[in-house]
Design a protein around this motif. Sequence first.
Motif, PDB file in Angstrom:
ATOM      1  N   MET A  68       0.849  -1.155   0.000  1.00  0.00           N
ATOM      2  CA  MET A  68       0.000   0.000   0.000  1.00  0.00           C
ATOM      3  C   MET A  68       0.908   1.235   0.000  1.00  0.00           C
ATOM      4  SD  MET A  68      -3.199   1.309   2.208  1.00  0.00           S
ATOM      5  CE  MET A  68      -2.968   1.015   3.862  1.00  0.00           C
ATOM      6  N   PRO A  69       0.698   2.147  -0.917  1.00  0.00           N
ATOM      7  CA  PRO A  69       1.528   3.358  -0.958  1.00  0.00           C
ATOM      8  C   PRO A  69       1.267   4.267   0.241  1.00  0.00           C
ATOM      9  CG  PRO A  69      -0.111   3.364  -2.735  1.00  0.00           C
ATOM     10  CD  PRO A  69      -0.249   2.068  -2.004  1.00  0.00           C
ATOM     11  N   SER A  70       2.317   4.936   0.655  1.00  0.00           N
ATOM     12  CA  SER A  70       2.198   5.861   1.779  1.00  0.00           C
ATOM     13  C   SER A  70       1.454   7.121   1.353  1.00  0.00           C
ATOM     14  CB  SER A  70       3.595   6.238   2.283  1.00  0.00           C
ATOM     15  OG  SER A  70       3.502   7.208   3.283  1.00  0.00           O
ATOM     16  N   PRO A  71       0.633   7.678   2.238  1.00  0.00           N
ATOM     17  CA  PRO A  71      -0.068   8.926   1.910  1.00  0.00           C
ATOM     18  C   PRO A  71       0.865  10.141   1.948  1.00  0.00           C
ATOM     19  CG  PRO A  71      -0.610   8.236   4.127  1.00  0.00           C
ATOM     20  CD  PRO A  71       0.226   7.147   3.525  1.00  0.00           C
ATOM     21  N   ILE A  72       2.088   9.965   2.446  1.00  0.00           N
ATOM     22  CA  ILE A  72       3.045  11.065   2.463  1.00  0.00           C
ATOM     23  C   ILE A  72       4.320  10.633   1.754  1.00  0.00           C
ATOM     24  CG2 ILE A  72       2.148  11.977   4.639  1.00  0.00           C
ATOM     25  CD1 ILE A  72       4.800  10.934   5.915  1.00  0.00           C
ATOM     26  N   ASP A  73       5.089  11.596   1.300  1.00  0.00           N
ATOM     27  CA  ASP A  73       6.391  11.326   0.712  1.00  0.00           C
ATOM     28  C   ASP A  73       7.393  11.200   1.854  1.00  0.00           C
ATOM     29  OD1 ASP A  73       8.833  11.253  -0.536  1.00  0.00           O
ATOM     30  OD2 ASP A  73       8.505  13.039  -1.759  1.00  0.00           O
ATOM     31  N   LEU A  74       7.789   9.980   2.147  1.00  0.00           N
ATOM     32  CA  LEU A  74       8.649   9.718   3.296  1.00  0.00           C
ATOM     33  C   LEU A  74      10.079  10.215   3.109  1.00  0.00           C
ATOM     34  CD1 LEU A  74       7.314   6.155   4.087  1.00  0.00           C
ATOM     35  CD2 LEU A  74       6.885   8.241   5.392  1.00  0.00           C
ATOM     36  N   LYS A  75      10.372  10.753   1.940  1.00  0.00           N
ATOM     37  CA  LYS A  75      11.697  11.329   1.701  1.00  0.00           C
ATOM     38  C   LYS A  75      11.666  12.853   1.749  1.00  0.00           C
ATOM     39  CE  LYS A  75      13.265   7.383  -0.900  1.00  0.00           C
ATOM     40  NZ  LYS A  75      13.759   6.863  -2.169  1.00  0.00           N
ATOM     41  N   ASP A  76      10.478  13.412   1.876  1.00  0.00           N
ATOM     42  CA  ASP A  76      10.324  14.871   1.919  1.00  0.00           C
ATOM     43  C   ASP A  76      10.354  15.334   3.380  1.00  0.00           C
ATOM     44  OD1 ASP A  76       9.259  17.487   2.147  1.00  0.00           O
ATOM     45  OD2 ASP A  76       8.025  17.220   0.362  1.00  0.00           O
ATOM     46  N   PRO A  77      11.394  16.059   3.790  1.00  0.00           N
ATOM     47  CA  PRO A  77      11.514  16.472   5.188  1.00  0.00           C
ATOM     48  C   PRO A  77      10.331  17.280   5.705  1.00  0.00           C
ATOM     49  CG  PRO A  77      13.552  16.916   4.005  1.00  0.00           C
ATOM     50  CD  PRO A  77      12.541  16.472   2.993  1.00  0.00           C
ATOM     51  N   ILE A  78       9.717  18.081   4.866  1.00  0.00           N
ATOM     52  CA  ILE A  78       8.578  18.898   5.298  1.00  0.00           C
ATOM     53  C   ILE A  78       7.370  18.013   5.591  1.00  0.00           C
ATOM     54  CG2 ILE A  78       6.944  20.695   4.587  1.00  0.00           C
ATOM     55  CD1 ILE A  78       9.332  21.947   3.021  1.00  0.00           C
ATOM     56  N   GLU A  79       7.073  17.086   4.680  1.00  0.00           N
ATOM     57  CA  GLU A  79       5.936  16.189   4.900  1.00  0.00           C
ATOM     58  C   GLU A  79       6.170  15.283   6.108  1.00  0.00           C
ATOM     59  OE1 GLU A  79       3.952  14.139   1.736  1.00  0.00           O
ATOM     60  OE2 GLU A  79       4.685  15.581   0.251  1.00  0.00           O
ATOM     61  N   VAL A  80       7.388  14.803   6.257  1.00  0.00           N
ATOM     62  CA  VAL A  80       7.717  13.924   7.379  1.00  0.00           C
ATOM     63  C   VAL A  80       7.584  14.671   8.703  1.00  0.00           C
ATOM     64  CG1 VAL A  80       9.644  12.736   8.499  1.00  0.00           C
ATOM     65  CG2 VAL A  80       9.144  12.321   6.088  1.00  0.00           C
ATOM     66  N   LYS A  81       8.075  15.886   8.743  1.00  0.00           N
ATOM     67  CA  LYS A  81       7.994  16.676   9.977  1.00  0.00           C
ATOM     68  C   LYS A  81       6.531  16.907  10.377  1.00  0.00           C
ATOM     69  CE  LYS A  81      10.380  20.453  12.124  1.00  0.00           C
ATOM     70  NZ  LYS A  81      11.412  21.448  11.957  1.00  0.00           N
ATOM     71  N   GLN A  82       5.687  17.237   9.408  1.00  0.00           N
ATOM     72  CA  GLN A  82       4.269  17.457   9.691  1.00  0.00           C
ATOM     73  C   GLN A  82       3.614  16.159  10.161  1.00  0.00           C
ATOM     74  OE1 GLN A  82       1.992  19.150   6.484  1.00  0.00           O
ATOM     75  NE2 GLN A  82       0.072  18.941   7.580  1.00  0.00           N
ATOM     76  N   TRP A  83       3.908  15.055   9.475  1.00  0.00           N
ATOM     77  CA  TRP A  83       3.337  13.766   9.866  1.00  0.00           C
ATOM     78  C   TRP A  83       3.754  13.418  11.289  1.00  0.00           C
ATOM     79  CZ3 TRP A  83       5.605   9.247  11.479  1.00  0.00           C
ATOM     80  CH2 TRP A  83       4.757   8.141  11.586  1.00  0.00           C
ATOM     81  N   ALA A  84       5.037  13.567  11.611  1.00  0.00           N
ATOM     82  CA  ALA A  84       5.546  13.219  12.936  1.00  0.00           C
ATOM     83  C   ALA A  84       4.915  14.068  14.032  1.00  0.00           C
ATOM     84  CB  ALA A  84       7.068  13.357  12.965  1.00  0.00           C
ATOM     85  N   ALA A  85       4.636  15.324  13.726  1.00  0.00           N
ATOM     86  CA  ALA A  85       4.030  16.218  14.715  1.00  0.00           C
ATOM     87  C   ALA A  85       2.572  15.844  14.993  1.00  0.00           C
ATOM     88  CB  ALA A  85       4.115  17.665  14.239  1.00  0.00           C
ATOM     89  N   GLU A  86       1.902  15.224  14.029  1.00  0.00           N
ATOM     90  CA  GLU A  86       0.469  14.960  14.147  1.00  0.00           C
ATOM     91  C   GLU A  86       0.101  13.506  14.431  1.00  0.00           C
ATOM     92  OE1 GLU A  86      -1.037  16.264  10.385  1.00  0.00           O
ATOM     93  OE2 GLU A  86      -0.821  18.387  10.886  1.00  0.00           O
ATOM     94  N   VAL A  87       1.004  12.570  14.149  1.00  0.00           N
ATOM     95  CA  VAL A  87       0.630  11.157  14.156  1.00  0.00           C
ATOM     96  C   VAL A  87       0.061  10.698  15.502  1.00  0.00           C
ATOM     97  CG1 VAL A  87       2.936  10.278  14.715  1.00  0.00           C
ATOM     98  CG2 VAL A  87       1.319   8.842  13.456  1.00  0.00           C
TER      99      VAL A  87
END
Length: 81
Positions: free
Chosen positions: A1-20
């Motif tokens: 299943m593809p990830s809903p975020i780009d796990l190589k994009d630091p901006i998307e990862v930072k936002q995901w980590a802050a909200e997960v």
Amino acid sequence: MPSPIDLKDPIEVKQWAAEVNLKRPWRYDIFQMYVDSILAFNPNAYVLELGSGPGYLAEFLINHCPNIHYTAFDFSEAMHD
């Protein structure tokens, strides 16, 4: 299943980590189940986590199981920051 975020994009990862954990507070119940299992099975266990992300599970386990030997891997450099 593809990830809903780009796990190589630091901006998307930072936002995901802050909200997960805010979006999924039940994750701590699952983390506690791991703690209970480790302490019941072997409090000195060797634990390998694949896909560790920002390390929330690692931090929880290390804080609650101080004698474990923990190794975490994640392919995403952005998650390491």
